[in-house]
Design a protein around this motif. Structure first.
Motif, PDB file in Angstrom:
ATOM      1  N   ARG A 154      24.600 -20.045   1.482  1.00  0.00           N
ATOM      2  CA  ARG A 154      25.191 -20.559   2.717  1.00  0.00           C
ATOM      3  C   ARG A 154      26.589 -21.095   2.462  1.00  0.00           C
ATOM      4  O   ARG A 154      27.490 -20.926   3.282  1.00  0.00           O
ATOM      5  N   ALA A 155      26.776 -21.760   1.322  1.00  0.00           N
ATOM      6  CA  ALA A 155      28.104 -22.292   1.014  1.00  0.00           C
ATOM      7  C   ALA A 155      29.119 -21.175   0.837  1.00  0.00           C
ATOM      8  O   ALA A 155      30.260 -21.270   1.301  1.00  0.00           O
ATOM      9  N   THR A 156      28.690 -20.079   0.186  1.00  0.00           N
ATOM     10  CA  THR A 156      29.601 -18.947   0.005  1.00  0.00           C
ATOM     11  C   THR A 156      29.965 -18.331   1.341  1.00  0.00           C
ATOM     12  O   THR A 156      31.134 -18.003   1.599  1.00  0.00           O
ATOM     13  N   ALA A 157      28.953 -18.166   2.213  1.00  0.00           N
ATOM     14  CA  ALA A 157      29.233 -17.574   3.520  1.00  0.00           C
ATOM     15  C   ALA A 157      30.117 -18.480   4.363  1.00  0.00           C
ATOM     16  O   ALA A 157      31.018 -18.018   5.064  1.00  0.00           O
ATOM     17  N   ALA A 158      29.840 -19.795   4.296  1.00  0.00           N
ATOM     18  CA  ALA A 158      30.664 -20.726   5.066  1.00  0.00           C
ATOM     19  C   ALA A 158      32.105 -20.721   4.568  1.00  0.00           C
ATOM     20  O   ALA A 158      33.049 -20.789   5.356  1.00  0.00           O
ATOM     21  N   ALA A 159      32.270 -20.608   3.247  1.00  0.00           N
ATOM     22  CA  ALA A 159      33.624 -20.551   2.698  1.00  0.00           C
ATOM     23  C   ALA A 159      34.341 -19.295   3.171  1.00  0.00           C
ATOM     24  O   ALA A 159      35.535 -19.324   3.493  1.00  0.00           O
ATOM     25  N   ALA A 160      33.588 -18.187   3.225  1.00  0.00           N
ATOM     26  CA  ALA A 160      34.205 -16.958   3.715  1.00  0.00           C
ATOM     27  C   ALA A 160      34.585 -17.079   5.180  1.00  0.00           C
ATOM     28  O   ALA A 160      35.650 -16.626   5.605  1.00  0.00           O
ATOM     29  N   LEU A 161      33.694 -17.721   5.960  1.00  0.00           N
ATOM     30  CA  LEU A 161      33.974 -17.887   7.384  1.00  0.00           C
ATOM     31  C   LEU A 161      35.206 -18.730   7.605  1.00  0.00           C
ATOM     32  O   LEU A 161      36.109 -18.352   8.353  1.00  0.00           O
ATOM     33  N   HIS A 162      35.275 -19.884   6.910  1.00  0.00           N
ATOM     34  CA  HIS A 162      36.422 -20.765   7.097  1.00  0.00           C
ATOM     35  C   HIS A 162      37.668 -20.212   6.411  1.00  0.00           C
ATOM     36  O   HIS A 162      38.786 -20.469   6.838  1.00  0.00           O
ATOM     37  N   PHE A 236      26.655 -20.401  13.189  1.00  0.00           N
ATOM     38  CA  PHE A 236      26.278 -19.405  12.204  1.00  0.00           C
ATOM     39  C   PHE A 236      25.364 -20.000  11.131  1.00  0.00           C
ATOM     40  O   PHE A 236      24.428 -19.349  10.674  1.00  0.00           O
ATOM     41  N   SER A 237      25.632 -21.236  10.729  1.00  0.00           N
ATOM     42  CA  SER A 237      24.839 -21.835   9.660  1.00  0.00           C
ATOM     43  C   SER A 237      23.442 -22.243  10.132  1.00  0.00           C
ATOM     44  O   SER A 237      22.502 -22.259   9.339  1.00  0.00           O
ATOM     45  N   CYS A 238      23.285 -22.545  11.412  1.00  0.00           N
ATOM     46  CA  CYS A 238      21.999 -23.068  11.884  1.00  0.00           C
ATOM     47  C   CYS A 238      20.918 -21.997  11.949  1.00  0.00           C
ATOM     48  O   CYS A 238      19.734 -22.324  12.073  1.00  0.00           O
ATOM     49  N   VAL A 239      21.284 -20.725  11.888  1.00  0.00           N
ATOM     50  CA  VAL A 239      20.275 -19.665  11.997  1.00  0.00           C
ATOM     51  C   VAL A 239      19.746 -19.234  10.633  1.00  0.00           C
ATOM     52  O   VAL A 239      18.831 -18.414  10.556  1.00  0.00           O
ATOM     53  N   GLY A 242      15.913 -19.612  10.025  1.00  0.00           N
ATOM     54  CA  GLY A 242      15.022 -18.902  10.929  1.00  0.00           C
ATOM     55  C   GLY A 242      14.326 -19.743  11.975  1.00  0.00           C
ATOM     56  O   GLY A 242      13.775 -19.194  12.941  1.00  0.00           O
ATOM     57  N   VAL A 243      14.331 -21.063  11.838  1.00  0.00           N
ATOM     58  CA  VAL A 243      13.598 -21.910  12.786  1.00  0.00           C
ATOM     59  C   VAL A 243      14.228 -21.836  14.175  1.00  0.00           C
ATOM     60  O   VAL A 243      13.540 -21.621  15.182  1.00  0.00           O
ATOM     61  N   LEU A 244      15.529 -22.001  14.254  1.00  0.00           N
ATOM     62  CA  LEU A 244      16.198 -21.992  15.551  1.00  0.00           C
ATOM     63  C   LEU A 244      16.063 -20.633  16.230  1.00  0.00           C
ATOM     64  O   LEU A 244      15.913 -20.560  17.456  1.00  0.00           O
ATOM     65  N   LEU A 245      16.130 -19.546  15.469  1.00  0.00           N
ATOM     66  CA  LEU A 245      15.983 -18.223  16.069  1.00  0.00           C
ATOM     67  C   LEU A 245      14.605 -18.051  16.701  1.00  0.00           C
ATOM     68  O   LEU A 245      14.488 -17.497  17.804  1.00  0.00           O
ATOM     69  N   LEU A 298      21.324 -12.870   7.665  1.00  0.00           N
ATOM     70  CA  LEU A 298      21.317 -14.141   8.389  1.00  0.00           C
ATOM     71  C   LEU A 298      21.431 -15.317   7.431  1.00  0.00           C
ATOM     72  O   LEU A 298      22.054 -16.328   7.763  1.00  0.00           O
ATOM     73  N   ILE A 299      20.827 -15.197   6.238  1.00  0.00           N
ATOM     74  CA  ILE A 299      20.987 -16.255   5.244  1.00  0.00           C
ATOM     75  C   ILE A 299      22.445 -16.371   4.818  1.00  0.00           C
ATOM     76  O   ILE A 299      22.974 -17.466   4.634  1.00  0.00           O
ATOM     77  N   GLU A 300      23.106 -15.219   4.690  1.00  0.00           N
ATOM     78  CA  GLU A 300      24.520 -15.210   4.312  1.00  0.00           C
ATOM     79  C   GLU A 300      25.444 -15.482   5.496  1.00  0.00           C
ATOM     80  O   GLU A 300      26.662 -15.510   5.341  1.00  0.00           O
ATOM     81  N   MET A 301      24.861 -15.645   6.677  1.00  0.00           N
ATOM     82  CA  MET A 301      25.615 -16.017   7.887  1.00  0.00           C
ATOM     83  C   MET A 301      26.740 -15.020   8.183  1.00  0.00           C
ATOM     84  O   MET A 301      27.886 -15.408   8.384  1.00  0.00           O
ATOM     85  N   ARG A 302      26.408 -13.742   8.199  1.00  0.00           N
ATOM     86  CA  ARG A 302      27.411 -12.737   8.554  1.00  0.00           C
ATOM     87  C   ARG A 302      27.739 -12.900  10.036  1.00  0.00           C
ATOM     88  O   ARG A 302      26.893 -12.617  10.895  1.00  0.00           O
ATOM     89  N   PRO A 303      28.939 -13.340  10.366  1.00  0.00           N
ATOM     90  CA  PRO A 303      29.244 -13.772  11.744  1.00  0.00           C
ATOM     91  C   PRO A 303      29.005 -12.723  12.811  1.00  0.00           C
ATOM     92  O   PRO A 303      28.430 -13.019  13.857  1.00  0.00           O
TER      93      PRO A 303
END
Length: 472
Positions: A154-162, A236-239, A242-245, A298-303
């Protein structure tokens, strides 16, 4: 060169304890070489012949502990000097030197592990743990390890997003170069680059979906660790677990997911994967498109994948009641000469468009909409629609005569929609900009809040129910 024992020999020699310092080890390799070298040096008047000093390590006694007579630089110089001089030791001298040091080696072998230098303890290879020394709870170790992996993903994906997210102000400025003043209003766009592919998506849509989720799931205590979503990136991070989905799918179509099967607040990857597979299978069962979307995406938060999946859930949630079975009064939208079966075959978007045009006809407004974008920009259609569906009759069309600013008109529309209880809120800029996706969702929320259509004496209800039952 000096005769030496192999690494396996000097490490496993029962009469030998490796108590050399780091510098001595680098210079001689092992104690055997160093002792032989010192024995040779003892037989000479001084070590100046080869440019080094004698190195001595005295055995520990009751009155004197092991000591090193040379500092780090001298030890390194000693090893380098011995190697460069190409010192040759005769067999007889080696044997006599070895015998002279036997008593010293015997004393050294009697040293306890506690008396060894701490730096040599650090250099010793790690001892393998026995089965009894393994962690008490292997499960907790696996959970911690899995949680670390998930957090790292998640941190890697968030870094890519930001890291790759950019405002589209510059992009639209470039696109609008040389265009007229009446060009389309620019909108904020994020660009995310993954594997040399750039995905763009509208920031306004992300914010609208985020607000919808906060509204619909605000009272769910099991999501208190996620909601409310404050930043756009949290969508993106909240999904990722899988709980929120799963909860959002139940908002779209009630009881699709058995909530007893959801791993609430999952702390390791296995539980997250279970939730995500449950959500994707449920999404497929209600007709959503999940091709090329997997749990790892979804774990990697692909936007672009997250946003596409969330939009489908929001859309189904808002359009699920726009059908004859849920809203029999929609039979009044039939055109002259049409049968009920015709209306049953229409998708919810087309029925929604008919609903808007029905109210425009009832209001005597000459315009009709054919899309959810350009036809709604001036808010004229919205104002006439609100005047028809507002049960309190507080919304009127008078603003169309007194206000020519389309943004202020749109603000008027948004305020009255909020008063009517619209669950999906958009900004005035979304109306003026002609965002079809957000306008369609906004109209659907107005339909759900106040459809403004009633059947007199249950006209056509029997026919609709009969046709619906036959279709089922």
């Amino acid at each position: 060169p000096l005769p030496s024992m192999s690494d396996d020999e000097w490490e496993t020699d029962p009469d030998y304890i490796n108590d050399l310092t780091d510098e001595q080890t680098r210079a001689f390799g092992n104690r055997e070489n160093m002792e032989k070298y010192n024995a040779v040096m003892n037989r000479r008047d001084s070590g100046s012949a080869i440019g080094v000093s004698r190195i001595s390590v005295s055995a520990p006694t009751t009155t004197k502990s092991a000591s090193t007579s040379l500092d780090e630089k001298e030890a390194a110089a000693a090893g380098a000097g011995a190697e460069s001089a190409g010192l040759n030791v005769r067999n007889g001298e080696s044997q006599r030197a070895t015998m002279a040091q036997m008593s010293s080696r015997a004393q050294i072998a009697c040293q306890t592990q506690a008396q060894l230098p701490s730096q040599m303890q650090a250099r010793s290879p790690p001892r393998k743990q026995s089965q009894n020394e393994l962690p008490v709870s292997n499960q907790s170790f696996e959970q911690d390890h899995s949680r670390t992996e998930a957090e790292r993903a998640r941190a890697t994906a968030a870094a890519a997003l930001h890291g790759y997210a950019r405002s589209s102000d510059d992009l639209h400025a470039k696109r609008s170069t040389g265009s007229s003043a009446t060009s389309k209003q620019s909108k904020a766009v994020f660009q995310v680059q993954r594997e040399q592919i750039v995905h763009s998506f509208d920031e306004a849509e992300c914010e609208a979906f985020r607000d919808f989720i906060n509204t619909k799931l605000a009272t769910d205590e099991s999501l208190s660790y996620l909601l409310p979503l404050a930043e756009m990136s949290e969508l993106f991070s909240c999904v990722s677990d899988g709980v929120l989905l799963c909860k959002l799918i139940n908002v779209a179509v009630a009881d699709t997911v058995d909530e007893r099967a959801i791993n609430t607040q999952p702390r390791h990857t296995f539980a997250m994967l279970e939730n995500l597979n449950l959500a994707l299978n449920a999404a497929k069962s209600i007709g959503l498109t999940v091709v090329n979307i997997g749990p790892q995406d979804l774990i990697e938060m692909r936007p672009h994948l997250v946003l596409g999946l969330v939009w489908q859930m929001v859309k189904v949630s808002l359009l699920s009641g726009i059908n004859l079975k849920s809203s029999p009064f929609l039979v009044k939208l039939l055109q002259p000469g049409e049968e009920v079966e015709t209306l049953l075959k229409l998708p919810p978007e087309k029925i929604l468009m008919r609903w808007v045009n029905y109210h425009l006809e009832q209001a005597g407004h000459p315009e009709r909409i054919a899309n959810f974008g350009a036809d709604l920009r001036d808010s004229s259609v919205y104002c006439h629609l609100l005047s028809q569906i507002d049960p309190a009759h507080l919304a009127t069309t008078s603003i169309l005569k007194t206000e020519q600013d389309t943004t202020r008109r749109a603000q008027y529309v948004v305020e009255h929609a909020r008063r009517l209880g619209s669950e999906f809120q958009i900004a005035p800029a979304h109306i003026v900009g002609g965002n079809e996706k957000l306008n369609m969702a906004f109209l659907a929320s107005l339909f759900n809040a106040s459809p403004g259509v009633e059947l007199v004496a249950e006209e056509g209800v029997d026919v609709v129910e009969e046709v619906v039952e036959e279709g089922a």
